[in-house]
Scaffold this active site. Structure first.
Site, PDB file in Angstrom:
ATOM      1  N   TYR A   1     -14.762 -18.973  25.200  1.00 34.72           N
ATOM      2  CA  TYR A   1     -14.381 -17.888  24.398  1.00 34.72           C
ATOM      3  C   TYR A   1     -13.825 -16.960  25.043  1.00 34.72           C
ATOM      4  CZ  TYR A   1     -15.032 -13.936  21.186  1.00 34.72           C
ATOM      5  OH  TYR A   1     -14.753 -13.003  20.261  1.00 34.72           O
TER       6      TYR A   1
ATOM      7  N   SER B   1     -10.538  -9.723  21.898  1.00 31.10           N
ATOM      8  CA  SER B   1     -11.768  -9.498  21.946  1.00 31.10           C
ATOM      9  C   SER B   1     -12.213  -8.531  23.270  1.00 31.10           C
ATOM     10  CB  SER B   1     -12.823 -10.453  22.262  1.00 31.10           C
ATOM     11  OG  SER B   1     -14.230 -10.205  22.826  1.00 31.10           O
TER      12      SER B   1
END
Ligand SMILES: NC(=O)c1ccc[n+]([C@@H]2O[C@H](COP(=O)([O-])OP(=O)(O)OC[C@H]3O[C@@H](n4cnc5c(N)ncnc54)[C@H](O)[C@@H]3O)[C@@H](O)[C@H]2O)c1
Length: 255
Positions: free
Chosen positions: A151, A138
């Site tokens: 995350y 990401s």
């Protein structure tokens, strides 16, 4: 076609980025294992593709599930050319507010899932002379965003794991790269919007994360998956391809 007869496993392919990637690969001639913890979603996505696709119910954090998935694909098609380690999820929270079991689960799926799938696929690729692995990290791995501690940490681990695996397996002909998506309008965000009192305002906030002032589409991330999976990127390993509409290049919101 670019992936004619290439055998590809795409995890998290029942939805969003994985589903779009499975479709792009299939449309380019691949045989696709559509793997997802949601077995119904995997089966219906595979059925939408056609007879050269199979749906597999697999929790990537389970060694037993992953072993069975790899055995099934090898039994059916005899090889594995491409592994897309895409299954993953996010959650809110900082180190104080996040529950320990939530921390453990996100690491188990996002990071250990890639370890397990790669652990069982790399020997197959090595025996056949090579292959391509693409991990979904990401843009937040490089720059972080607030209130997503577990995350962001999991995606940071994926970026490092990508480079470590690339070094370890280059001489076996296995390339390992990653795609770093920005904020992508997948069913994951549809769920977040639907729970908001003002979905339109929230959507505008997410749009504003990107210099291009919009969210990306799963199909736009799939194009980068295609590049890294195929021979077009044959000299690339350990690379992270960012597809984020300019979310990570600087703070465009400063006036
Ligand atoms: N959407 C974004 O903005 C965005 C941004 C950066 C990175 N990503 C990453 O992209 C990947 C795909 O996300 P998406 O946006 O398409 O989300 P999504 O929720 O639409 O799809 C994720 C899929 O993964 C599956 N999955 C979840 N846990 C699993 C498990 N344990 N085993 C197997 N499958 C599992 C889900 O069932 C789902 O079908 C994730 O790794 C996510 O972190 C997404």
């Amino acid at each position: 076609m670019e992936l004619t007869d290439k055998v590809c496993i795409v995890t998290g392919a029942g939805s969003g980025i994985g589903k779009a990637t499975a479709k792009l690969f299939y449309d380019n001639g691949a045989k696709v294992a559509v793997a997802d913890v949601n077995g119904d979603a995997a089966n219906s996505a595979a059925a939408e593709l056609g007879s050269n696709a199979i749906g597999i119910a697999v929790d990537v954090s389970s060694a037993k599930d992953v072993e069975a998935m790899v055995a099934l694909v090898v039994e059916k098609w005899g090889r594995i050319d491409v592994l897309i380690n895409n299954a993953g999820f996010g959650m809110t929270g900082n180190v104080v507010s996040i529950a320990e079991e939530d921390w453990d689960r996100i690491m188990a799926v996002n990071v250990k899932g890639i370890f397990l799938c790669s652990k069982h696929v790399v020997p197959v690729m090595a025996a056949q002379g090579g292959g391509s692995i693409v991990n979904t990290t990401s843009y937040t791995a490089a720059s972080a965003i607030a209130d997503r501690t577990a995350y962001v940490a999991s995606k940071g681990a994926i970026s490092s794991l990508t480079r470590a695996m690339a070094l370890d397996h280059a001489k076996q002909g296995i390339r390992v790269n990653a795609v770093a998506p920005g904020t992508i309008d997948s069913p994951y965000f549809e769920r977040i919007f639907s729970q908001s009192p003002d979905p339109q305002k929230l959507r505008e906030e997410f749009n504003a994360r990107a210099a291009m002032n919009r969210m990306g589409r799963p199909e736009e991330v799939a194009e980068a998956m295609m590049f890294l999976a195929s021979d077009r990127s044959r000299f690339a390993t350990g690379s992270i391809v960012t597809v984020d509409g300019g979310s990570s290049i600087g703070n465009h919101l400063v006036r």
